[in-house]
Structure formats: C-alpha cells, structure tokens
Enzyme design. Structure first.
Site, PDB file in Angstrom:
ATOM      1  N   VAL A  72      20.476  28.957  61.447  1.00 33.79           N
ATOM      2  CA  VAL A  72      21.143  29.159  62.744  1.00 33.79           C
ATOM      3  C   VAL A  72      20.108  29.055  63.866  1.00 33.79           C
ATOM      4  O   VAL A  72      20.308  28.342  64.863  1.00 33.79           O
ATOM      5  CB  VAL A  72      21.862  30.538  62.781  1.00 33.79           C
ATOM      6  CG1 VAL A  72      22.358  30.861  64.189  1.00 33.79           C
ATOM      7  CG2 VAL A  72      23.024  30.553  61.785  1.00 33.79           C
ATOM      8  N   ASP A  80      34.292  39.407  53.615  1.00 29.52           N
ATOM      9  CA  ASP A  80      35.572  39.560  54.316  1.00 29.52           C
ATOM     10  C   ASP A  80      35.534  40.641  55.403  1.00 29.52           C
ATOM     11  O   ASP A  80      36.145  40.485  56.457  1.00 29.52           O
ATOM     12  CB  ASP A  80      36.687  39.890  53.314  1.00 29.52           C
ATOM     13  CG  ASP A  80      37.176  38.637  52.601  1.00 29.52           C
ATOM     14  OD1 ASP A  80      36.927  37.523  53.110  1.00 29.52           O
ATOM     15  OD2 ASP A  80      37.801  38.777  51.534  1.00 29.52           O
ATOM     16  N   GLY A  81      34.828  41.755  55.160  1.00 28.65           N
ATOM     17  CA  GLY A  81      34.720  42.822  56.153  1.00 28.65           C
ATOM     18  C   GLY A  81      34.041  42.290  57.418  1.00 28.65           C
ATOM     19  O   GLY A  81      34.456  42.583  58.545  1.00 28.65           O
ATOM     20  N   ASP A  99      29.241  38.605  45.249  1.00 31.79           N
ATOM     21  CA  ASP A  99      30.501  38.718  44.496  1.00 31.79           C
ATOM     22  C   ASP A  99      31.254  37.382  44.393  1.00 31.79           C
ATOM     23  O   ASP A  99      32.096  37.221  43.519  1.00 31.79           O
ATOM     24  CB  ASP A  99      31.429  39.749  45.168  1.00 31.79           C
ATOM     25  CG  ASP A  99      30.774  41.114  45.317  1.00 31.79           C
ATOM     26  OD1 ASP A  99      29.831  41.392  44.546  1.00 31.79           O
ATOM     27  OD2 ASP A  99      31.194  41.886  46.194  1.00 31.79           O
ATOM     28  N   GLY A 135      25.860  33.804  26.899  1.00 36.15           N
ATOM     29  CA  GLY A 135      26.452  33.738  25.557  1.00 36.15           C
ATOM     30  C   GLY A 135      26.965  35.079  25.083  1.00 36.15           C
ATOM     31  O   GLY A 135      26.708  35.491  23.942  1.00 36.15           O
ATOM     32  N   HIS A 163      21.800  47.270  41.887  1.00 34.28           N
ATOM     33  CA  HIS A 163      21.351  46.559  43.092  1.00 34.28           C
ATOM     34  C   HIS A 163      20.236  45.549  42.855  1.00 34.28           C
ATOM     35  O   HIS A 163      19.928  44.754  43.746  1.00 34.28           O
ATOM     36  CB  HIS A 163      20.939  47.565  44.175  1.00 34.28           C
ATOM     37  CG  HIS A 163      22.124  48.305  44.737  1.00 34.28           C
ATOM     38  ND1 HIS A 163      22.681  49.379  44.087  1.00 34.28           N
ATOM     39  CD2 HIS A 163      22.868  48.092  45.838  1.00 34.28           C
ATOM     40  CE1 HIS A 163      23.724  49.814  44.791  1.00 34.28           C
ATOM     41  NE2 HIS A 163      23.851  49.055  45.859  1.00 34.28           N
TER      42      HIS A 163
HETATM   43  O1  F6P Z   1      29.706  43.306  47.865  1.00 36.07           O
HETATM   44  C1  F6P Z   1      28.446  43.304  47.286  1.00 36.07           C
HETATM   45  C2  F6P Z   1      28.257  44.543  46.437  1.00 36.07           C
HETATM   46  O2  F6P Z   1      26.963  44.461  45.869  1.00 36.07           O
HETATM   47  C3  F6P Z   1      29.309  44.740  45.342  1.00 36.07           C
HETATM   48  O3  F6P Z   1      29.086  43.941  44.223  1.00 36.07           O
HETATM   49  C4  F6P Z   1      29.149  46.216  45.083  1.00 36.07           C
HETATM   50  O4  F6P Z   1      30.356  46.750  44.592  1.00 36.07           O
HETATM   51  C5  F6P Z   1      28.816  46.779  46.439  1.00 36.07           C
HETATM   52  O5  F6P Z   1      28.326  45.708  47.218  1.00 36.07           O
HETATM   53  C6  F6P Z   1      27.804  47.873  46.422  1.00 36.07           C
HETATM   54  O6  F6P Z   1      27.663  48.338  47.716  1.00 36.07           O
HETATM   55  P1  F6P Z   1      26.498  49.334  48.221  1.00 36.07           P
HETATM   56  O7  F6P Z   1      25.318  48.499  48.566  1.00 36.07           O
HETATM   57  O8  F6P Z   1      27.088  50.008  49.406  1.00 36.07           O
HETATM   58  O9  F6P Z   1      26.192  50.271  47.080  1.00 36.07           O
END
Ligand code: F6P
Length: 323
Positions: free
Chosen positions: A26, A106-107, A130, A188, A253
């Site tokens: 960007v 989406d949010g 996701d 697998g 994470h």
């Molecule tokens: O949307 C991405 C994501 O990593 C999802 O896979 C997971 O459910 C969520 O965010 C975890 O969110 P946070 O970082 O708030 O724990």
C-alpha cells in the site's frame, strides 16, 4: 482516476503473516503515484485517537519478510458504536485522509463498511490465517499458517512413531475448518474433525484407529479444528475407547507468527497494490477478492452476506488419503 492526495492503511483483528507485506504494498503503490500514505496504528483505535505515522517508500524497507504487523493490531469495541465511527470519520477529515485500506477479516470489513457510510472511502484487504472470508478464495496468512502447522506436525510424527502413539493436534481456524483440512491432507492425518462436517466419533475416529492397528499402522495423527470443541475431551475419549497412548498438542498462536511464505508475500503485494488503485478509481465500500487466479473487488455488504463452504472434493481427498 480521481484526485486522491492522502490515504490511510490499518491492520485490525487477529494478525496474519503477510500483513506487513500488504502494508508495504500500500505504501509503495501510494508513493509510486505521489500519494501520501499514513499508517494508522492499533486498528480502529488508532483512527479514533489519531494515532498515525507517515509511511513512505523507504519506511517500509525490510518488512516484507517479517511476521506480525508493524502497525500493531487490535479489536476495537468502540468502533462498533455510532460515536466511535463518528470519531474515526472526524479523524479522517482532520488529517485529510481521502480513503483507507483496512487489512483483516470480516470484523475489519464491518468497520470499513460503517466508515464508508460516514463518507470515508474504504477498501478491505483479506488477511486471516482462518481463510474463512466468504468473498475470497484466499486470505493473506493462510499459506504460512498451514506450513507452520505442518512443520510442527512433521516433528510430532517422529516422536509419535517412535512411541507408537496417537497424536491429537488442535489447529486454529475460529469456526471454520479450512486450515485443519489443508493441514490434514498435507501431513497425512488419519482423521480430520472440522465444524462444517458432522462426524461420528466411533466410525470416523475409533474404528479408523482400530482398523489402522490391524493393518499394522504404528501411529496416528488426528487433526482437530478448534471450532469442533474441547480437544481434551476428544483425546480422553480416544484413550478410553481404543486404549492407545495418546497425546494432545494445541498449536495455538504459533500458527499466527513467522516469516510469510512466498505465496503470502506475493498475494499481499498484489492485494495491496490493487486496493490503492481501487481507491484511486474513486470506488468505496469494496473488498479485494482472489477469484479464479485473478483479483477483483466487490461490494462489502455483498461480501459480508456470502457463505463459504469447505470444498467437498478436498474433504474427500483427505478421507481417501487416510486409509
Ligand atoms: O482469526 C484468527 C484467529 O487466530 C482464530 O483462528 C482464533 O480463533 C482467534 O484468532 C484467536 O484470537 P486471539 O488472538 O484473540 O486469541
């Protein structure tokens, strides 16, 4: 092309590898066209508080290979209120921002839609590990997350094989099973449990493990999408009903970090460039989409109403490969 002088860029929601590459795209596209680019920090919070930093072609040097987002990210409940949206629109007016590129899921796009309704031109760029955004076949971060999960599961397989154990691996994905299904095919796995497909625990897990043992399979990998439910319960049920020594690994994470793959860097670069050109064309309330190996843009409201299914043929592939 309309006369755009200043644009903003922000990242919002959960981070995804490749967000930095999109920010860079960007900033560089804006610089190429002589447009000022402001990085808005901490998602919509930064828009409300006027927390911005100017980005030129050089200030995004070296970030293409970095995970995370140099602009920080956040979920912003205040931006879900009319007062918060008004504050954001006022900041744009004050700073002379003609349009904003919002990078996220989406949010993030809902925020962009509300901002567009207040007169600020917006365009969303899909980024989430996701890959659950209905309007696009691909979201930035998905490929890197798949590969990160795969790397961990390949390592798990070594120790599961030595001990002749079963490994339950919980992967992220929110309420969707795209990440789980891709990872299951790539590693697998003997079974994949996803929210979109109702499963019969006896038939799809217990019987598979029993049959595998009869067929001299030494170890088992079961991939569970987090949206399916409690992975501790699933692990315990496997132990109770098959007697096999089973371990649970929640990748968590870790899947959101790391240097983006070539695919994510390229997609982020293309999406980011496309987004700026869409703003320059005078469009607003749009979202960038990957479709049929090409990039297009559609109305955000339309995008938010769409549904995304798990590809049936891929689910079948995972089933056939798991015998
Ligand atoms: O949307 C991405 C994501 O990593 C999802 O896979 C997971 O459910 C969520 O965010 C975890 O969110 P946070 O970082 O708030 O724990």
């Amino acid at each position: 092309m309309s006369e755009i002088k200043t644009i903003g860029v922000l990242t919002s929601g959960g981070d995804a590898p490749g967000m930095n590459a999109a920010i860079r795209a960007v900033a560089r596209t804006a610089a190429y066209h002589g447009i000022t680019c402001l990085g808005i920090r901490r998602g919509y919070n930064g828009l409300i508080n006027g927390d911005v930093v100017e980005l030129n072609a050089r200030s995004v040097n070296g970030i293409i290979s970095k995970g995370g987002t140099m602009l920080f990210t956040a979920r912003c409940p205040e931006f879900m209120t009319p007062e918060g949206i008004k504050k954001g629109a006022d900041t744009c007016k004050y700073l002379g921002i003609d349009g904003i590129v919002t990078i996220g899921g989406d949010g993030t796009f809902r925020g962009a839609r509300d901002l567009a309704a207040s007169g600020v031109h917006t365009i969303g760029v899909p980024a989430t590990i996701d890959n659950d955004i209905s309007s696009t076949e691909y979201s930035i971060g998905f490929d890197t997350a798949c590969n990160t999960a795969l790397d961990a599961i390949d390592k798990l397989r070594d120790t599961m094989q030595s001990h002749e154990r079963c490994s339950v691996v919980e992967v992220m994905g929110h309420n969707a099973g795209h990440l789980a299904l891709h990872v299951a095919i790539a590693c697998g796995a003997q079974a994949v449990l996803v929210p979109e497909k109702p499963f019969d625990f006896q038939r799809d897990v217990v019987e598979k493990i029993r049959a595998g043992r009869i067929n001299k399979r030494s170890h088992f990998i079961i991939i569970q999408a987090e949206g399916v439910g409690n992975s501790v319960d699933i692990t315990n049920r496997i132990i109770e009903e098959t007697g096999i020594d089973t371990r649970l690994t929640i990748l968590g994470h870790i899947q959101r970090g790391g240097s983006p793959t070539a695919r994510d860097r390229v997609m982020a670069s293309r999406f980011g460039e496309y987004a700026v050109h869409t703003l320059m064309a005078g469009k607003t309330n749009r979202v960038v989409c990957a479709r049929d190996n090409d990039i297009c843009d559609i109305d955000i409201n339309e995008a938010l109403e769409m549904k995304k299914d798990l590809p049936e043929n891929m689910y079948m592939t995972s089933k056939i490969m798991s015998i």
